[in-house]
Design a protein around this motif. Structure first.
Motif, PDB file in Angstrom:
ATOM      1  N   PRO A  47       0.820  -1.212   0.000  1.00  0.00           N
ATOM      2  CA  PRO A  47       0.000   0.000   0.000  1.00  0.00           C
ATOM      3  C   PRO A  47       0.856   1.266   0.000  1.00  0.00           C
ATOM      4  O   PRO A  47       2.000   1.250   0.458  1.00  0.00           O
ATOM      5  CB  PRO A  47      -0.788  -0.122   1.310  1.00  0.00           C
ATOM      6  N   ARG A  48       0.278   2.332  -0.557  1.00  0.00           N
ATOM      7  CA  ARG A  48       0.918   3.641  -0.497  1.00  0.00           C
ATOM      8  C   ARG A  48       0.021   4.588   0.300  1.00  0.00           C
ATOM      9  O   ARG A  48      -1.211   4.517   0.212  1.00  0.00           O
ATOM     10  CB  ARG A  48       1.110   4.216  -1.907  1.00  0.00           C
ATOM     11  N   ILE A  49       0.636   5.487   1.042  1.00  0.00           N
ATOM     12  CA  ILE A  49      -0.143   6.468   1.788  1.00  0.00           C
ATOM     13  C   ILE A  49      -0.876   7.367   0.792  1.00  0.00           C
ATOM     14  O   ILE A  49      -0.283   7.872  -0.167  1.00  0.00           O
ATOM     15  CB  ILE A  49       0.771   7.303   2.710  1.00  0.00           C
ATOM     16  N   GLY A  50      -2.188   7.531   0.945  1.00  0.00           N
ATOM     17  CA  GLY A  50      -3.008   8.350   0.051  1.00  0.00           C
ATOM     18  C   GLY A  50      -3.601   7.568  -1.109  1.00  0.00           C
ATOM     19  O   GLY A  50      -4.406   8.106  -1.890  1.00  0.00           O
ATOM     20  N   GLU A  51      -3.217   6.300  -1.239  1.00  0.00           N
ATOM     21  CA  GLU A  51      -3.690   5.492  -2.366  1.00  0.00           C
ATOM     22  C   GLU A  51      -5.193   5.273  -2.299  1.00  0.00           C
ATOM     23  O   GLU A  51      -5.868   5.212  -3.343  1.00  0.00           O
ATOM     24  CB  GLU A  51      -2.973   4.136  -2.365  1.00  0.00           C
ATOM     25  N   GLY A  93      -5.556   2.152   9.343  1.00  0.00           N
ATOM     26  CA  GLY A  93      -5.190   3.026   8.242  1.00  0.00           C
ATOM     27  C   GLY A  93      -3.970   2.490   7.527  1.00  0.00           C
ATOM     28  O   GLY A  93      -3.280   1.584   8.019  1.00  0.00           O
ATOM     29  N   VAL A  94      -3.692   3.055   6.337  1.00  0.00           N
ATOM     30  CA  VAL A  94      -2.531   2.618   5.564  1.00  0.00           C
ATOM     31  C   VAL A  94      -1.248   2.954   6.305  1.00  0.00           C
ATOM     32  O   VAL A  94      -0.311   2.134   6.385  1.00  0.00           O
ATOM     33  CB  VAL A  94      -2.542   3.267   4.156  1.00  0.00           C
ATOM     34  N   GLU A  95      -1.169   4.152   6.864  1.00  0.00           N
ATOM     35  CA  GLU A  95       0.049   4.565   7.581  1.00  0.00           C
ATOM     36  C   GLU A  95       0.289   3.663   8.791  1.00  0.00           C
ATOM     37  O   GLU A  95       1.429   3.248   9.059  1.00  0.00           O
ATOM     38  CB  GLU A  95      -0.093   6.019   8.026  1.00  0.00           C
ATOM     39  N   GLU A  96      -0.791   3.328   9.509  1.00  0.00           N
ATOM     40  CA  GLU A  96      -0.660   2.445  10.669  1.00  0.00           C
ATOM     41  C   GLU A  96      -0.192   1.048  10.255  1.00  0.00           C
ATOM     42  O   GLU A  96       0.611   0.409  10.956  1.00  0.00           O
ATOM     43  CB  GLU A  96      -1.996   2.342  11.419  1.00  0.00           C
ATOM     44  N   ALA A  97      -0.690   0.572   9.101  1.00  0.00           N
ATOM     45  CA  ALA A  97      -0.273  -0.746   8.590  1.00  0.00           C
ATOM     46  C   ALA A  97       1.221  -0.763   8.286  1.00  0.00           C
ATOM     47  O   ALA A  97       1.924  -1.730   8.589  1.00  0.00           O
ATOM     48  CB  ALA A  97      -1.076  -1.104   7.344  1.00  0.00           C
ATOM     49  N   LEU A  98       1.725   0.325   7.694  1.00  0.00           N
ATOM     50  CA  LEU A  98       3.157   0.410   7.364  1.00  0.00           C
ATOM     51  C   LEU A  98       4.009   0.497   8.630  1.00  0.00           C
ATOM     52  O   LEU A  98       5.110  -0.071   8.690  1.00  0.00           O
ATOM     53  CB  LEU A  98       3.405   1.615   6.451  1.00  0.00           C
TER      54      LEU A  98
END
Length: 513
Positions: free
Chosen positions: A190-194, A287-292
């Protein structure tokens, strides 16, 4: 030491104000005069008893841990217990809790009225032996301190090793789980904002045909562009605004057409699948950021698992080194203790002989490695278990241990409080207790209630408690002390023989160091 004590309104006492000296302080008086009440009040003034006195106050030469208790030391620290509607406690006029006052006082004062076995604990007995060795060989105490420090480090490292070994039991599962979690996130990449971008594409795809149809219909406006320009020319109006608007409109339609052409290559199914994947990550991690961030955490854990073996090897080496040093120092400590053991036992038995008690045995047995070495000190009294001793025997045995400890003390031992320790003893036994207490008074301030002339004569300060309309207390001068000793001997009707015996006892006590 306790330098001064003040009492106001407790049971039969209206008021008492006493100044104390170092050494052996004796309280005497007829039965029921208030001796035990006074002793309890002194204990209560420093938080070690509960009484309903209006005021109990002691001025003490004790050091307070300012950082721990938040109370500043004065040249003389004043402990006060006050009872009005409720009981309150103060040190140097600063309000404090009874537990704090008790914690401070217990470092300096011991009330030897109950069967407290702490003096007979193996650790306490070892401390007595070690202090005795330290007088002749300070190096022993240095080795003991070094051993304690090494043992503390050894214990800390072995705890760490246990934690690593516990981790190792589940290490394979932990590594597999971390790799699985990392793999799940890496598979999606995933990318942040995707998620915002995908939702925009989805929205555009859903309106693609409508947009294409609307643009196609709107293209007709350009067929009238030259007619509008001509009309504006005939009207001699500036046509720049119209030209700009048409150019801007043409640019918007062209960009939209290009975007629509790009969408021709996009599969709505793949977009929906991707949106679902990202949504699943958001549901799982927030969220994506939390996943990363979670992925990075698992990567660090994976790296730590891979370095555990190296960490374990280092710990094992350090532990082995400390264990070798501890075994060596423990052996030296044991040899030193064994070397002085007979001397210590003889010293203890000399006091027990004075106190008309049977001889004691003091043995050192092997024990598991600890902060004090590999020794365990065991005390026994010939023919009787410690828990079977009478109160009198128990207290005299404890006095013998304290007296033995005085021989190796460098500083003051604090305050001892004893309530009728010579009760029910013969004259010879009472004198033996008195001599031991006098010996202890070189290092302790001792408060004792006595009904025997022998102990009373040995006091370095003597207070008489008596009762008229109320209980009163006053310090006696030498002549008054002789009269009080004579009263103890013969009762209220003092005989010449009792007075002579009292004078002889008192004068002989002056020659005892």
């Amino acid at each position: 030491m306790i330098e001064r004590f003040y009492l106001k309104e407790f049971l039969t006492f209206k008021e008492a104000d006493l100044e104390f000296h170092p050494g052996l302080v004796v309280f005497t008086g007829p039965s029921g005069s208030g001796k035990s009440i006074l002793m309890r009040s002194i204990l209560a003034s420093v938080g070690l008893d509960n009484v309903d006195a209006h005021i109990c106050e002691s001025s003490v030469a004790w050091d307070i841990d300012e950082e721990l208790y938040g109370i500043q030391n004065e040249s003389t620290n004043i402990f006060r217990h006050v009872k009005k509607e409720k009981t309150r406690y103060f040190i140097n006029n600063q309000s404090t809790s009874k537990s704090s006052m008790e914690s401070i006082s217990s470092l300096y004062l011991r009330h030897l009225s109950l069967k407290d076995y702490s003096d007979f604990e193996p650790s306490s007995l070892l401390s007595l032996i070690d202090a005795r060795i330290g007088i002749k060989s300070p190096d022993h105490l240095r080795i003991l301190d070094e051993h304690k420090n090494n043992y503390s480090a050894y214990k800390s490292l072995t705890d760490q090793l246990k934690a690593i070994e516990e981790q190792e039991k589940n290490l394979s599962d932990l590594k597999e789980f971390a790799q699985f979690e990392i793999g799940k996130i890496d598979a999606i990449k995933p990318r942040i904002g995707e998620d915002e971008e995908l939702n925009l594409i989805k929205k555009q795809l859903s309106k693609k045909e409508k947009i294409e149809s609307a643009i196609s219909a709107a293209q007709a406006i350009f067929s009238y562009e030259s007619s509008v320009s001509s009309a504006l020319g005939l009207l001699e109006a500036d046509s720049a605004f119209f030209d700009d608007a048409m150019n801007e409109l043409r640019s918007v339609f062209e960009s939209a057409s290009e975007r629509l052409d790009e969408l021709e290559e996009v599969s709505i199914e793949s977009v929906l699948d991707r949106i679902e994947q990202i949504s699943e990550l958001k549901r799982r991690y927030g969220g994506v950021e939390e996943a990363l961030l979670y992925r990075d955490q698992k990567m660090r854990e994976l790296e730590s698992y891979e370095t555990i073996e190296h960490s374990k090897d280092d710990l094992v080496k350090k532990i082995e080194s400390l264990k070798g040093a501890l075994d060596k120092s423990a052996k030296i400590l044991s040899l030193n203790r064994q070397a002085i053991l007979n001397e210590a036992v003889n010293s203890l038995n000399s006091y027990l002989g004075m106190l008309y008690l049977r001889e004691a045995t003091l043995e050192i047995e092997d024990s598991p490695l600890s902060a004090t070495g590999c020794d365990k000190a065991i005390l026994g009294l010939e023919g009787t278990k410690l828990d079977k001793l009478s109160s009198g025997e128990f207290n005299r045995l404890r006095l013998a241990l304290l007296a033995m400890g005085v021989e190796s003390m460098k500083g003051n031992g604090g305050v001892l409080m004893l309530d009728e320790i010579d009760a029910n003893l013969s004259g010879e036994e009472s004198m033996s207790v008195a001599k031991v207490l006098r010996h202890l008074s070189s290092r302790y301030q001792i408060f004792v209630i006595s009904h025997q002339p022998q102990l009373t004569s040995m006091g370095q300060q003597h207070f008489l408690i008596y009762k008229e309309d109320e209980s009163r207390v006053r310090e006696l001068n030498d002549n008054e002390r002789i009269e009080e000793i004579a009263r103890i001997i013969s009762g209220e009707s003092v005989t010449a023989e009792a007075l002579g015996f009292a004078r002889d006892l008192f004068e002989r006590s002056r020659g005892i160091a």
